[in-house]
Motif scaffolding. Structure first.
Motif, PDB file in Angstrom:
ATOM      1  N   ALA A 106       0.841  -1.202   0.000  1.00  0.00           N
ATOM      2  CA  ALA A 106       0.000   0.000   0.000  1.00  0.00           C
ATOM      3  C   ALA A 106       0.875   1.251   0.000  1.00  0.00           C
ATOM      4  N   GLN A 107       1.965   1.237   0.765  1.00  0.00           N
ATOM      5  CA  GLN A 107       2.888   2.376   0.804  1.00  0.00           C
ATOM      6  C   GLN A 107       3.542   2.583  -0.561  1.00  0.00           C
ATOM      7  N   ARG A 108       3.965   1.470  -1.208  1.00  0.00           N
ATOM      8  CA  ARG A 108       4.581   1.582  -2.539  1.00  0.00           C
ATOM      9  C   ARG A 108       3.575   2.154  -3.544  1.00  0.00           C
ATOM     10  N   ARG A 109       2.307   1.727  -3.472  1.00  0.00           N
ATOM     11  CA  ARG A 109       1.275   2.266  -4.372  1.00  0.00           C
ATOM     12  C   ARG A 109       1.078   3.756  -4.132  1.00  0.00           C
ATOM     13  N   LEU A 110       1.060   4.175  -2.870  1.00  0.00           N
ATOM     14  CA  LEU A 110       0.894   5.586  -2.526  1.00  0.00           C
ATOM     15  C   LEU A 110       2.048   6.425  -3.073  1.00  0.00           C
ATOM     16  N   VAL A 111       3.281   5.954  -2.878  1.00  0.00           N
ATOM     17  CA  VAL A 111       4.450   6.682  -3.374  1.00  0.00           C
ATOM     18  C   VAL A 111       4.416   6.757  -4.898  1.00  0.00           C
ATOM     19  N   ALA A 112       4.053   5.657  -5.562  1.00  0.00           N
ATOM     20  CA  ALA A 112       3.962   5.660  -7.027  1.00  0.00           C
ATOM     21  C   ALA A 112       2.901   6.655  -7.496  1.00  0.00           C
ATOM     22  N   ALA A 113       1.767   6.705  -6.813  1.00  0.00           N
ATOM     23  CA  ALA A 113       0.703   7.649  -7.187  1.00  0.00           C
ATOM     24  C   ALA A 113       1.165   9.086  -6.975  1.00  0.00           C
ATOM     25  N   GLN A 114       1.896   9.348  -5.895  1.00  0.00           N
ATOM     26  CA  GLN A 114       2.409  10.699  -5.640  1.00  0.00           C
ATOM     27  C   GLN A 114       3.421  11.105  -6.705  1.00  0.00           C
ATOM     28  N   ARG A 115       4.292  10.177  -7.087  1.00  0.00           N
ATOM     29  CA  ARG A 115       5.270  10.480  -8.143  1.00  0.00           C
ATOM     30  C   ARG A 115       4.575  10.755  -9.470  1.00  0.00           C
ATOM     31  N   LYS A 116       3.559   9.942  -9.787  1.00  0.00           N
ATOM     32  CA  LYS A 116       2.812  10.140 -11.034  1.00  0.00           C
ATOM     33  C   LYS A 116       2.124  11.495 -11.014  1.00  0.00           C
ATOM     34  N   ALA A 117       1.505  11.854  -9.895  1.00  0.00           N
ATOM     35  CA  ALA A 117       0.830  13.148  -9.784  1.00  0.00           C
ATOM     36  C   ALA A 117       1.834  14.289  -9.944  1.00  0.00           C
ATOM     37  N   ALA A 118       3.029  14.149  -9.366  1.00  0.00           N
ATOM     38  CA  ALA A 118       4.049  15.178  -9.492  1.00  0.00           C
ATOM     39  C   ALA A 118       4.530  15.296 -10.934  1.00  0.00           C
ATOM     40  N   ARG A 119       4.725  14.136 -11.609  1.00  0.00           N
ATOM     41  CA  ARG A 119       5.128  14.171 -13.023  1.00  0.00           C
ATOM     42  C   ARG A 119       4.054  14.815 -13.882  1.00  0.00           C
ATOM     43  N   ASP A 120       2.796  14.420 -13.622  1.00  0.00           N
ATOM     44  CA  ASP A 120       1.676  14.985 -14.391  1.00  0.00           C
ATOM     45  C   ASP A 120       1.599  16.487 -14.187  1.00  0.00           C
ATOM     46  N   ALA A 121       1.792  16.940 -12.960  1.00  0.00           N
ATOM     47  CA  ALA A 121       1.721  18.376 -12.663  1.00  0.00           C
ATOM     48  C   ALA A 121       2.870  19.099 -13.358  1.00  0.00           C
ATOM     49  N   ALA A 122       4.026  18.463 -13.420  1.00  0.00           N
ATOM     50  CA  ALA A 122       5.192  19.098 -14.036  1.00  0.00           C
ATOM     51  C   ALA A 122       5.058  19.167 -15.565  1.00  0.00           C
ATOM     52  N   THR A 123       4.312  18.263 -16.165  1.00  0.00           N
ATOM     53  CA  THR A 123       4.184  18.246 -17.628  1.00  0.00           C
ATOM     54  C   THR A 123       2.942  18.988 -18.129  1.00  0.00           C
ATOM     55  N   ARG A 124       2.044  19.393 -17.221  1.00  0.00           N
ATOM     56  CA  ARG A 124       0.855  20.142 -17.625  1.00  0.00           C
ATOM     57  C   ARG A 124       1.251  21.544 -18.070  1.00  0.00           C
ATOM     58  N   PRO A 125       0.661  21.996 -19.162  1.00  0.00           N
ATOM     59  CA  PRO A 125       0.963  23.392 -19.557  1.00  0.00           C
ATOM     60  C   PRO A 125       0.415  24.362 -18.552  1.00  0.00           C
ATOM     61  N   SER A 126       1.149  25.415 -18.298  1.00  0.00           N
ATOM     62  CA  SER A 126       0.690  26.449 -17.363  1.00  0.00           C
ATOM     63  C   SER A 126      -0.357  27.318 -18.062  1.00  0.00           C
ATOM     64  N   SER A 127      -1.292  27.818 -17.279  1.00  0.00           N
ATOM     65  CA  SER A 127      -2.291  28.680 -17.887  1.00  0.00           C
ATOM     66  C   SER A 127      -1.999  30.121 -17.616  1.00  0.00           C
TER      67      SER A 127
END
Length: 159
Positions: free
Chosen positions: A138-159
């Motif tokens: 469960a901890q590994r899934r949480l960390v993976a989800a946090q990393r994915k969210a951070a990557r997604d946020a970093a690749t989203r175009p700014s408005s």
């Protein structure tokens, strides 16, 4: 390598406590291979003399010990331990095999201890290990989800 046979008990009373006497002489336990219950064990002690370390080595089987050996530096201590480590390993392995070949039951026997640990582990430890593995997953899934969210946020175009 330089070493000498050394008697740390010279001048000690006949009924001296070994550990206490060694401590009074400035020696403290240092590195060892094998434990008090091992078929063969090596224990070293260290003390500081004139700003440099000295090491004392004690080798024992189940019945008796060797004369103490003194070496003047850490490198020599490591050399002695490296030379003796295979003998300690071999003694432990022979003891284990001999114990397994014994037909009688021994409360301190290897097979009996392993059997008791297996029986205890199945009823008490195994469920705790499974819970721990589930928590880690469960901890590994949480960390993976946090990393994915951070990557997604970093690749989203700014408005």
């Amino acid at each position: 390598m330089s070493y000498e046979i050394f008697n740390p008990f010279e001048g000690a009373p006949d009924t001296v406590d070994v550990r206490e006497w060694l401590e009074q002489q400035g020696w403290s336990e240092f590195l060892g291979i094998g434990g008090d219950e091992s078929a063969l064990r090596i224990q070293s002690f260290r003390r500081m003399v004139d700003g440099r370390d000295e090491f004392l080595i004690d080798v024992w089987d189940v019945n008796q010990g060797s004369p103490y050996v003194k070496v003047d530096n850490f490198g020599d201590l490591m050399d002695v331990l490296a030379r003796w480590a295979p003998a300690v390993q071999a003694a432990a392995l022979v003891h284990a095999v001999d114990s397994l070949h014994s037909y009688g039951l021994d409360s301190d026997g290897i097979a009996e201890l392993v059997g008791a640990k297996v029986a205890f582990g199945v009823s008490d430890v195994l469920p705790a290990l499974r819970r721990h593995e589930q928590e880690l997953a469960a901890q590994r899934r949480l960390v993976a989800a946090q990393r994915k969210a951070a990557r997604d946020a970093a690749t989203r175009p700014s408005s």
